[in-house]
Design an enzyme around this catalytic site. Structure first.
Site, PDB file in Angstrom:
ATOM      1  N   ASP A 119      24.236  72.056 -61.606  1.00  0.00           N
ATOM      2  CA  ASP A 119      24.281  73.044 -60.607  1.00  0.00           C
ATOM      3  C   ASP A 119      23.224  72.738 -59.308  1.00  0.00           C
ATOM      4  OD1 ASP A 119      24.234  76.054 -59.838  1.00  0.00           O
ATOM      5  OD2 ASP A 119      25.219  76.190 -61.613  1.00  0.00           O
ATOM      6  N   ASN A 242      37.718  80.690 -58.800  1.00  0.00           N
ATOM      7  CA  ASN A 242      37.946  81.849 -58.296  1.00  0.00           C
ATOM      8  C   ASN A 242      39.031  81.874 -57.177  1.00  0.00           C
ATOM      9  OD1 ASN A 242      35.469  82.391 -59.436  1.00  0.00           O
ATOM     10  ND2 ASN A 242      34.161  82.218 -57.832  1.00  0.00           N
TER      11      ASN A 242
END
Length: 362
Positions: A119, A242
């Site tokens: 991340d 998304n």
């Protein structure tokens, strides 16, 4: 401009399996390639050439499977969803309650399970994270391992925020976070950094890898390193994406070896931003999710980035009861998941019930 460095390009070279080191060296020498990073066990190399046309010639070589662009990869959060949140005492986030994780903590809490979080890094001094941080490294810039975005701290908190009477609690509050920073302050990284991060996780023998990121295009290099991780018994979990599209699941979530996770809100309503597709495995909390942030703070965030670590945390809880194969773990989660009334393309097997899943693990 320095004439010696103009037109320099980095590409990912995927050699055919079984290619010997001497054969790879022959290719480097023949085409004047500078090797930036060599993944020997994977037969993959990140190479640089001063003349871009050199790479187009490599496809003619019998030992080359493919030559790929070092494409950009992005975290899967809705940027405008970030909201500062003030806490008094400790609060168990709604998603963790919905997974029934607190009902498991007396017996199983993720103790000794290593979760690799690829991340933006992590806030290593955060009071809800520092106790569970085992290792920190970076592939974006070697000397940069701290979280300058907030996304990585949020994801890590959902997985393993400490149960310490302050802030929030993670799904597996005693799991160990292995943080690998592969994204910059804007949440952008390169495929080469992801390959290095997963390869590092394999060498470090993590139990679970959380991948709250995605790309739209397939990659032989990414597919190979994912399969290698899976074959090494690592549980792989990724954000579905998304883009809100049908048949829109991103890679690596799209790969068979990876659990693809879509998002819902606290009422169990499918999040319209979630990517959909036949590859979806589970749906998890991903709207207004409360977790850790930079500088010891807490925020609400939305995205399949937020849904993904709920599943990773659930996997850590189960593995702290018994070390089972990734396929067995996925089957246990699927058998005990609860339908939210949506198609498989939206919810996969359904919403995870970690307490039920634990109950069928013998």
């Amino acid at each position: 401009m320095d004439i010696g460095t103009q037109n320099v390009e980095n590409k990912i070279i995927v050699f055919k399996k079984g290619t010997r080191p001497s054969q790879r060296f022959e290719i480097y020498k023949k085409y004047g390639l500078a090797v930036e990073k060599n993944f020997r066990s994977l037969n993959i190399a990140i190479c640089r050439a001063k003349r871009p046309e050199v790479f187009s010639l490599l496809s003619e070589e019998p030992w080359i499977e493919s030559v790929e662009e070092d494409v950009s990869v992005y975290i899967q959060v809705i940027p405008e969803s970030v909201k500062i949140y003030s806490l008094r005492g400790q609060e168990i986030p709604w998603g963790i309650e919905k997974l029934r994780a607190p009902e498991c903590w007396k017996s199983f809490n993720g103790d000794e399970i290593r979760v690799g979080v690829i991340d933006t890094g992590v806030d290593a001094t955060h009071p809800d994270l520092k106790e569970n941080l085992k290792e920190l490294m970076g592939t974006y810039k070697k000397n940069l391992i701290s979280d300058d975005n907030g996304h990585g701290s949020h994801v890590s908190g959902t997985i393993a925020a400490v149960n310490n009477d302050i802030g929030v609690v993670g799904v597996a509050p005693k799991a160990k976070i292995i943080s690998i920073k592969a994204f910059d302050k804007n949440g952008s990284g390169q495929l080469s950094g992801i390959l290095e991060a997963i390869d590092w996780c394999i060498d470090s023998k993590v139990d679970v890898i959380n991948m709250s990121f995605g790309i739209s295009n397939d990659s032989n290099a990414l597919k190979r390193v994912i399969k290698e991780a899976y074959d090494n018994g690592i549980v792989l979990v990724a954000a579905a994406g998304n883009n809100g599209k049908k048949d829109g699941v991103l890679y690596p979530a799209k790969y068979e070896e990876v659990m693809a996770v879509t998002a819902c809100d606290r009422r169990g309503v499918f999040a319209p931003f979630s990517s959909q597709g036949k590859e979806v495995d589970f749906i998890a909390p991903g709207v207004d999710v409360l977790s850790c942030y930079n500088n010891g703070g807490y925020v609400l965030m939305s995205g399949t980035s937020m849904a993904c670590p709920h599943v990773s945390g659930a996997c850590a809880l189960i593995l702290s009861k018994k070390r089972i194969k990734p396929s067995e773990l996925k089957e246990a989660l699927a058998r005990t998941a609860r339908s939210l009334g949506y198609s498989k393309e939206k919810q996969g097997a359904g919403f995870i019930d970690v307490r039920k899943a634990l109950s069928i693990i013998e």
